[in-house]
Write an enzyme that holds these catalytic residues in place. Structure first.
Site, PDB file in Angstrom:
ATOM      1  N   ASP A   1      -8.220  -5.401  -6.278  1.00  0.00           N
ATOM      2  CA  ASP A   1      -8.188  -4.219  -5.452  1.00  0.00           C
ATOM      3  C   ASP A   1      -8.999  -2.966  -6.096  1.00  0.00           C
ATOM      4  O   ASP A   1      -8.760  -3.014  -7.270  1.00  0.00           O
ATOM      5  CB  ASP A   1      -6.436  -3.614  -5.573  1.00  0.00           C
ATOM      6  CG  ASP A   1      -6.173  -2.681  -4.217  1.00  0.00           C
ATOM      7  OD1 ASP A   1      -7.180  -1.971  -4.070  1.00  0.00           O
ATOM      8  OD2 ASP A   1      -5.117  -2.770  -4.011  1.00  0.00           O
TER       9      ASP A   1
ATOM     10  N   HIS B   1      -7.800  -5.139  -1.469  1.00  0.00           N
ATOM     11  CA  HIS B   1      -6.408  -4.401  -0.972  1.00  0.00           C
ATOM     12  C   HIS B   1      -5.841  -5.248   0.171  1.00  0.00           C
ATOM     13  O   HIS B   1      -4.736  -5.404   0.160  1.00  0.00           O
ATOM     14  CB  HIS B   1      -6.862  -3.141  -0.850  1.00  0.00           C
ATOM     15  CG  HIS B   1      -5.546  -2.055  -0.658  1.00  0.00           C
ATOM     16  ND1 HIS B   1      -4.747  -1.922  -1.301  1.00  0.00           N
ATOM     17  CD2 HIS B   1      -5.365  -1.596   0.670  1.00  0.00           C
ATOM     18  CE1 HIS B   1      -3.748  -1.388  -0.893  1.00  0.00           C
ATOM     19  NE2 HIS B   1      -3.851  -1.176   0.421  1.00  0.00           N
TER      20      HIS B   1
ATOM     21  N   SER C   1       1.022  -1.054  -0.044  1.00  0.00           N
ATOM     22  CA  SER C   1      -0.043  -0.060  -0.117  1.00  0.00           C
ATOM     23  C   SER C   1       0.878   1.283  -0.104  1.00  0.00           C
ATOM     24  O   SER C   1       1.765   1.222  -0.960  1.00  0.00           O
ATOM     25  CB  SER C   1      -1.025  -0.260   1.178  1.00  0.00           C
ATOM     26  OG  SER C   1      -2.061   0.851   1.232  1.00  0.00           O
TER      27      SER C   1
END
Length: 335
Positions: free
Chosen positions: A281, A310, A128
């Site tokens: 995602d 995600h 991330s």
């Protein structure tokens, strides 16, 4: 548990020109730096995470083995450990200056090069926002990064991602107690709304349709959403928005070196790079990750197939997905 260490940066001039007073970069380390000083691995933290995020993958016999590597886990500005709006002082709360991921990486560079006197990192790996910092490292300091693993992250914040972030920020800021960041009591209603809205983006449609939250020990969808509400109510609102700004404005070309030329910034990355988006995602999208991979001189496309969206990239949370991430790290370190 490792003791948190602190790199005191003094008055740190930010990309905006503002000054972060008495700046502090907090971190932990595992293992020892070898004599050649070439066994260092950098693991930057992600949004609302801290230096403990990689703990599940660090240990004897694991891919992140302290007996072999010197592992440095850094904390983002604004995460409540490094300098943050929640810390007391003249820049507390809404007075805290806007920081970028470039500011974070420049601070980390001070730690790595000046404090530890490390010229080259064997690997920078991140999930991330950690991946976003990894891209910034590899573009701005190409000779200093041997390999890069970017899990569910991108080299810049693309438009859909920015819209998602604007939405959750708006949900928080509508709480009357927020008072434009000058709250005297936590804006709990806004924080709960922030968390509930975020949960809809963090996982995939299949995750909710197939009731996969049960695999995470939540008996119902509402139980999962309630957890997201409570988790965010335990955080400082200005800290969350500080990190969100760093995320939303991320772009590895937004600096004097590249003058906004994104293609040139990507082409400057000489590290062997594994690009690992999750196939489901919702905001670090598969399509945009593939576009970025195509701009890399040594980019390898290795998507993570998972219905967990995600959150599939979170180190150590899901066995199969974490094993896939570990194989990629082992491949990069072996090379």
């Amino acid at each position: 548990m490792q003791d948190t260490q602190h790199c005191e940066l003094g008055d740190f001039i930010l990309h905006s020109g503002e000054r972060l007073q008495h700046a502090r970069l907090s971190y932990v380390t595992y293992g020892r730096l070898n004599r050649r000083r070439d066994n260092a691995i950098l693991l930057p933290s992600w949004y609302a995470g801290d230096h403990r995020g990689w703990d599940a993958l660090i240990g004897t016999g694991q891919v992140l083995d302290p007996a072999r590597y010197f592992i440095i886990c850094t904390n983002l500005f604004g995460n409540g450990v490094s300098s943050s709006p929640s810390h007391p002082g003249p820049q507390q709360g809404r007075r805290f200056p806007a920081v970028t991921l470039l500011d974070n990486v420049r601070a980390q560079h001070r730690l790595i090069f000046d404090h530890w006197q490390i010229d080259r990192l064997a690997l920078v790996a991140g999930w991330s926002m950690g991946a976003m910092q990894g891209y910034q490292w590899a573009a701005l300091y190409p000779d200093a990064v041997g390999a890069l693993l970017a899990v569910c992250g991108s080299a810049k914040c693309w438009p859909l991602n920015q819209v998602f972030l604007s939405g959750i920020a708006a949900a928080l800021q509508t709480d009357p107690l927020f008072q434009q960041g000058s709250y005297t009591r936590p804006p709990l209603q806004g924080l709960a709304a922030f968390g509930r809205c975020y949960a809809g983006w963090a996982y995939s449609a299949a995750f909710y349709r197939q009731h996969l939250y049960r695999q995470l020990n939540f008996p119902t969808r509402e139980a999962l959403l309630h957890y997201w509400e409570q988790d965010h109510q335990g955080r400082d609102a200005n800290d969350l928005l500080c990190m969100l700004h760093s995320w939303q404005t991320a772009n590895i070309a937004d600096n004097a070196h590249f003058s906004g030329d994104f293609d040139a910034a990507m082409a400057a990355i000489s590290a062997r790079t594994i690009v690992m988006p999750c196939t489901t995602d919702s905001y670090f999208t598969l399509e945009e990750a593939e576009m970025e991979c195509g701009l890399l001189p040594r980019g390898e496309w290795r998507p993570l197939a998972s219905p967990f969206g995600h959150c599939a990239g979170a180190p150590g949370r899901l066995p199969a997905e974490s094993a896939f991430i570990c194989r990629a790290m082992a491949d990069l370190l072996a090379a």
